[in-house]
Design a protein around this motif. Sequence first.
Motif, PDB file in Angstrom:
ATOM      1  N   TYR A  65       1.627  10.825  -5.725  1.00 37.48           N
ATOM      2  CA  TYR A  65       0.431  10.109  -5.283  1.00 37.48           C
ATOM      3  C   TYR A  65      -0.620  10.012  -6.394  1.00 37.48           C
ATOM      4  CZ  TYR A  65       2.281  10.746  -0.537  1.00 37.48           C
ATOM      5  OH  TYR A  65       3.061  10.731   0.593  1.00 37.48           O
ATOM      6  N   ALA A  66      -0.612  10.972  -7.322  1.00 42.01           N
ATOM      7  CA  ALA A  66      -1.539  10.925  -8.451  1.00 42.01           C
ATOM      8  C   ALA A  66      -0.916  10.269  -9.675  1.00 42.01           C
ATOM      9  CB  ALA A  66      -2.002  12.336  -8.807  1.00 42.01           C
ATOM     10  N   LEU A  67       0.347  10.583  -9.947  1.00 45.69           N
ATOM     11  CA  LEU A  67       0.987  10.073 -11.153  1.00 45.69           C
ATOM     12  C   LEU A  67       1.031   8.549 -11.168  1.00 45.69           C
ATOM     13  CD1 LEU A  67       3.905  12.655 -11.363  1.00 45.69           C
ATOM     14  CD2 LEU A  67       1.964  12.463 -12.943  1.00 45.69           C
ATOM     15  N   MET A  68       1.199   7.924 -10.004  1.00 47.31           N
ATOM     16  CA  MET A  68       1.281   6.471  -9.946  1.00 47.31           C
ATOM     17  C   MET A  68      -0.041   5.796 -10.323  1.00 47.31           C
ATOM     18  SD  MET A  68       1.195   5.721  -5.841  1.00 47.31           S
ATOM     19  CE  MET A  68       0.957   3.959  -6.071  1.00 47.31           C
ATOM     20  N   LEU A  69      -1.122   6.585 -10.369  1.00 49.66           N
ATOM     21  CA  LEU A  69      -2.434   6.022 -10.709  1.00 49.66           C
ATOM     22  C   LEU A  69      -2.699   6.047 -12.211  1.00 49.66           C
ATOM     23  CD1 LEU A  69      -4.503   7.803  -7.911  1.00 49.66           C
ATOM     24  CD2 LEU A  69      -3.458   5.530  -7.823  1.00 49.66           C
ATOM     25  N   ILE A  88      -8.525   2.195  -7.494  1.00 50.41           N
ATOM     26  CA  ILE A  88      -7.364   2.974  -7.060  1.00 50.41           C
ATOM     27  C   ILE A  88      -7.343   3.284  -5.568  1.00 50.41           C
ATOM     28  CG2 ILE A  88      -7.142   4.036  -9.332  1.00 50.41           C
ATOM     29  CD1 ILE A  88      -8.366   6.604  -8.167  1.00 50.41           C
ATOM     30  N   ARG A  89      -8.430   3.043  -4.846  1.00 49.37           N
ATOM     31  CA  ARG A  89      -8.482   3.522  -3.457  1.00 49.37           C
ATOM     32  C   ARG A  89      -7.432   2.870  -2.559  1.00 49.37           C
ATOM     33  NH1 ARG A  89     -14.276   0.964  -1.412  1.00 49.37           N
ATOM     34  NH2 ARG A  89     -13.697  -1.235  -1.709  1.00 49.37           N
ATOM     35  N   GLN A  90      -6.956   1.679  -2.915  1.00 52.25           N
ATOM     36  CA  GLN A  90      -5.937   1.023  -2.096  1.00 52.25           C
ATOM     37  C   GLN A  90      -4.619   1.799  -2.103  1.00 52.25           C
ATOM     38  OE1 GLN A  90      -3.926  -2.548  -3.828  1.00 52.25           O
ATOM     39  NE2 GLN A  90      -5.540  -2.399  -5.403  1.00 52.25           N
ATOM     40  N   PHE A  91      -4.453   2.715  -3.059  1.00 49.50           N
ATOM     41  CA  PHE A  91      -3.207   3.468  -3.152  1.00 49.50           C
ATOM     42  C   PHE A  91      -3.273   4.801  -2.413  1.00 49.50           C
ATOM     43  CE2 PHE A  91      -3.524   0.844  -7.017  1.00 49.50           C
ATOM     44  CZ  PHE A  91      -2.424   0.026  -6.790  1.00 49.50           C
ATOM     45  N   ARG A  96      -1.887  13.712   3.410  1.00 52.35           N
ATOM     46  CA  ARG A  96      -1.544  14.005   2.013  1.00 52.35           C
ATOM     47  C   ARG A  96      -1.484  12.753   1.152  1.00 52.35           C
ATOM     48  NH1 ARG A  96      -1.706  17.908   5.814  1.00 52.35           N
ATOM     49  NH2 ARG A  96      -1.657  19.941   4.797  1.00 52.35           N
ATOM     50  N   GLN A  97      -1.338  11.579   1.766  1.00 45.50           N
ATOM     51  CA  GLN A  97      -1.298  10.343   0.988  1.00 45.50           C
ATOM     52  C   GLN A  97      -2.634  10.061   0.304  1.00 45.50           C
ATOM     53  OE1 GLN A  97       0.252   7.099   3.412  1.00 45.50           O
ATOM     54  NE2 GLN A  97       1.589   8.536   4.488  1.00 45.50           N
ATOM     55  N   GLY A  98      -3.708  10.658   0.807  1.00 44.76           N
ATOM     56  CA  GLY A  98      -5.012  10.506   0.157  1.00 44.76           C
ATOM     57  C   GLY A  98      -5.203  11.435  -1.019  1.00 44.76           C
TER      58      GLY A  98
END
Length: 457
Positions: A65-69, A88-91, A96-98
């Motif tokens: 969830y963090a690495l993709m940002l 980035i908030r759309q991701f 836990r997805q937040g």
Amino acid sequence: MENSNIFDGMMGKVRTESAPSQLRITDLRITNIDGAPKHCILLKLFTNQGLIGYGELRDASSATYALMLKSRLLGENPCNVDRLFRRIRQFGGMSRQGGGVSAVEIALLDLAGKAYGIPVYQLLGGQYRSQVRMYCDTDVEGKHSGTQMGEALKRRIERGYTFLKMDLGMDLLFDEPGCLNAPLGFLEDVEKYSAKALRHQSGSIAPEVMRGRHYETFTIPHHATGIHLTERGIQYLVQYVREVRDVIGYEVPLAIDHLGHLGLGDCIRLARQLEPYNIAWLEDVAPWQYTEQYVKIANATTIPICTGEDIYLHDTFRPLLESGGVSVVHPDVLTIGGAMEIKKLGDLCEQYGAAMAIHMAESPIGCMAAVHAAAALPHILAVEHHSTDIPWWNDLAMGIANPLVQNGFIQVPDTPGLGISELNEELIREHLHSRKAGYWEETSQWDEEWSNDRVWS
């Protein structure tokens, strides 16, 4: 020549290690640790000026969830916190997805605070309090009585805590005949594959919980499980709470969590019988998105109803607040989207007359993020502390007080950023997660990750 010497002397006192307008993000790395108190994912944002920003994903989350940002952040100025958050908030998503968006937001604020030499609470609008009350969640392992839980809670009071929480629910009833009603064989499956039963000593959930029917068991919403409390079960839980109060008295606030996946009617029946015991709140009585269920139970009892640790973005709380479904909101800084979203939620609480407590079951990074957010709020009941019994927890971070919690409060630091100067890398190595990625491994494979991020045409 004399003027030149004066100028040189003046320049020797100027900070040159941080030029905020020229600060740029150069790397993002993570590491996974266990038992602080759960699986915790720590994050570092590196910069071209040597400053490092610390963040953390929600407990028991996924580093993806963090690495993709990362590719959306490289080369950017971390001081542009709101701009990057909007990117980035759309991701992010619920629970836990937040975690990825929230971790990055916290790290950005940490970097901005370090770059400008100010604490994070100042970036959120300033300080309302110099110390933050911590409420202490308490577990007692194995089969036990309400008296034994009361004794555990009493020890918290003796350590200075002024606000308490405990679990109360169907986990206490698995071995009590005649207390639960459910389709035959289903309760055995729930007990066998419950999170508590599958916790390794390190605090991780075993992989088999994520496969087949075991995963499905965990994803059944409360109202669809078919589990009900019998009258005997209700009286058992009421007696348990009575025993707790007999030990700790009635003056200290006592919140209740983890009722289990019980239907609405059972929660109402139980809540009504718990009213004489001065319960601070009943937490997560239904999945948070069922606003009407929250309204029904809130209207059926005088006990405050609380939820929110799995809600992403402040405005998602609005239906619960508008309807009166909750009187206490309970966000997690590492799910809601970060500290700025907590601040915005505080404004909603003032608008709708609701109280706020902050959920926190993470490392000192997540803790300090919650403390700075709480310091910037006009009103806050308390911030959760889930790691009182972990002897090495406080030692994970340098620069903060040790012990951090003193007489039930944390003093809000006035040092730059979160107040964490560095992490205890040796201690992190000792507690690396046995099944996750290694120690701050390089993440160049995420540098060029790309998609058409536009969500409109």
